[in-house]
Design a protein around this motif. Structure first.
Motif, short mmCIF file in Angstrom:
data_model
loop_
_atom_site.label_atom_id
_atom_site.label_comp_id
_atom_site.label_asym_id
_atom_site.label_seq_id
_atom_site.Cartn_x
_atom_site.Cartn_y
_atom_site.Cartn_z
N ALA A 144 22.32 7.59 -1.42
CA ALA A 144 23.39 7.76 -0.44
C ALA A 144 24.76 7.52 -1.06
N GLN A 145 24.87 6.51 -1.93
CA GLN A 145 26.14 6.25 -2.60
C GLN A 145 26.48 7.37 -3.58
N ALA A 146 25.46 7.88 -4.28
CA ALA A 146 25.69 9.00 -5.19
C ALA A 146 26.18 10.22 -4.42
N ARG A 147 25.61 10.46 -3.27
CA ARG A 147 26.03 11.60 -2.45
C ARG A 147 27.48 11.45 -2.00
N ALA A 148 27.84 10.22 -1.65
CA ALA A 148 29.20 9.98 -1.17
C ALA A 148 30.25 10.16 -2.26
N HIS A 149 29.87 9.88 -3.52
CA HIS A 149 30.86 9.87 -4.59
C HIS A 149 30.69 11.00 -5.61
N GLY A 150 29.64 11.81 -5.48
CA GLY A 150 29.48 12.96 -6.36
C GLY A 150 28.79 12.65 -7.66
N ALA A 151 27.57 12.10 -7.58
CA ALA A 151 26.79 11.79 -8.78
C ALA A 151 25.38 12.33 -8.63
N LEU A 152 24.73 12.52 -9.75
CA LEU A 152 23.34 12.94 -9.81
C LEU A 152 22.47 11.70 -10.01
N VAL A 153 21.34 11.61 -9.31
CA VAL A 153 20.42 10.49 -9.48
C VAL A 153 19.23 10.96 -10.30
N CYS A 154 18.98 10.28 -11.41
CA CYS A 154 17.86 10.56 -12.29
C CYS A 154 16.77 9.51 -12.03
N VAL A 155 15.52 9.95 -12.02
CA VAL A 155 14.43 9.06 -11.63
C VAL A 155 13.31 9.08 -12.67
N HIS A 156 12.86 7.88 -13.04
CA HIS A 156 11.57 7.75 -13.74
C HIS A 156 10.52 7.69 -12.65
#
Length: 471
Positions: free
Chosen positions: A171-183
């Protein structure tokens, strides 16, 4: 008439518009022109060779402590030298938050290490392990705004976030414009499998494969795809290793979920049989998730061809095969006491070139796409990954005829062994240019520590669906 600092002449130049026989004119570190008859005092002959964009390796662990407390073998100096010798000119490594550490301090520490030693250009994924530290949300927002546009979370190990925390990060990434990478591996499945193996005294390196059931990856990939769909937040799934995992990605993408995925050479070219060696020798090839089966290799190649897997990274995780690394827990260590990972920064591109440029292979444009263009575009690296006017002059001149057989310790990292020993490949990076400067030439390295530049990513290239539709 444009005056060029140098011209790469007469090569088969791989551009987004196709392959052309052309000259590449370079001025002030940028590609100034692509055409014929370009002249400069410094002419670099590329006749009979391929001119490719410098490789972008978007997944590497450098000067990082493992969850077991074992430090990577490589510094930024040794890792980036190794990367360059293999044709990679940009790398995204990790700024890994320690428990209790303010996020701003994490980034400052890794930035200092890279500024001291990096010899190719670099960016960071911010690995998030402790959301409870003071000022976490404010620091994260500020770091994203300053150009750190990708975050990493784990679903397993002692640095995992729970599902509630992962959703909060998304949700924070969406608000600020980031990509979330997941293991993506489900911790409960791994824990159950590991406990059963240890209870049965099945703890050799070859048993490591059974300690990471494919169901753990399948389950976690499916769950992260649903999280991405729920929040309409872009997610990158790291190191997909199974046929079923790739199928989960394909299904999500077909439904319009903003999900991307990668795989690695050790899943495309190795099976779990590589772990079955005398004593602890199989530890050299231990990585997580582990290598799988030949059927998985075939499925991963098909997923790459279909575009359901977007890129190939190294997941460079270097540990020496001695008491400072893989054997730190002693000569009788079980798989659960051995650091996971193998070196790959230097071998990623030659392995892929050999496989893709053979008759019947996927060819030069696909090679450039999955090793340079796609990672640069997905992670928002301006000037990288493409041969085109105005782009950084990060170029690799590939000799398609040179054949090399890897030896036991012939890489330029600090690992001390080559996991691809004995493998013969055809095609070799004869010259490597970083922003117009030749840093590798015919096996000789001429880089300088600290000359690598941090890559500011002011805008994430990939956007959630509703923002794409609004344009």
């Amino acid at each position: 008439m444009t005056t060029f600092d140098s011209v790469v002449s007469g090569g088969q130049v791989v551009t987004p518009e196709g392959v052309i026989t052309a000259d590449v004119g370079i001025k002030d570190g940028k590609i100034a022109a692509i055409g014929t008859g370009l002249i400069a005092e410094k002419q670099i002959d590329a006749h009979g060779k391929w001119v490719m964009p410098g490789g972008v390796d978007a997944h590497a662990h450098i000067e990082q402590m493992s969850g077991m407390g074992v430090i990577n073998a490589d510094t930024f100096e040794t890792a980036t030298k190794s990367a360059a010798m293999g044709g990679t000119t940009s790398v995204i490594s990790f700024a890994a938050q320690a428990k209790g550490q303010p996020l701003a301090q994490t980034v400052a520490d890794y930035s200092a290490r890279a500024q001291r030693g990096a010899m190719i250009d670099y960016a960071f994924h911010l690995t998030l392990t402790d959301l409870a530290v003071p000022d976490f949300e404010a620091d994260l927002a500020a770091l994203i705004a300053s150009g750190h546009r990708s975050l990493k979370v784990f679903t397993t190990y002692n640095i995992k976030l729970d599902d509630h925390e992962i959703l909060s990060v998304m949700a924070q990434a969406r608000a600020h414009g980031a990509l979330v990478c997941v293991h993506p591996e489900t911790d409960a499945i791994l824990g159950h499998a590991k406990a059963a193996l240890i209870a049965a005294s099945q703890t050799r390196p070859k048993d490591h494969a059974a300690s990471h059931p494919r169901f753990a990856e399948i389950d976690a990939i499916g769950r992260m795809c649903r999280f991405a769909d729920y929040l309409d937040q872009p997610v990158m799934l790291f190191h997909v290793s199974t046929a079923e995992g790739a199928a989960e990605v394909a299904m999500a993408r077909a439904a319009g979920v903003p999900v991307w995925a990668e795989t690695c050479p050790h899943y495309l070219f190795m099976t779990e049989d590589v772990l079955d060696r005398p004593g602890l020798e199989g530890a050299k090839w231990m990585c997580s998730p582990p290598q799988r089966q030949a059927a998985d290799q075939q499925a991963l190649w098909q997923a790459l061809a279909a575009g359901d897997l977007d890129l190939v990274s190294s997941d460079h995780a270097p540990y020496r095969y001695d008491e400072s690394g893989k054997l730190s827990a002693g000569p009788d260590a079980g798989f659960h006491q051995i650091a996971n990972g193998l070196p790959g920064l230097e071998t990623r591109l030659p392995l892929m070139f050999d496989a893709m440029m053979q008759p019947g292979g996927q060819g030069p444009e696909m090679f450039a796409q999955i090793t340079a263009t796609a990672p640069a575009q997905i992670y928002g690296l301006p000037g990288k990954g493409v041969i085109g006017e105005g782009m950084d002059a990060d170029l690799v001149i590939w000799d398609p005829d040179k054949t090399v057989t890897y030896g036991p310790n012939d890489l330029h990292d600090n690992v001390g062994y080559n996991p691809w020993e004995g493998r013969t490949i055809t095609g070799w990076p004869a010259q490597v240019m970083l922003r117009g400067t030749v840093i590798c030439r015919n096996g000789t390295f001429d880089g300088t520590p600290g000359t690598g530049q941090w890559i500011n990513r002011p805008v994430l290239a990939t956007r959630p669906r509703h923002l794409q539709e609004a344009k």
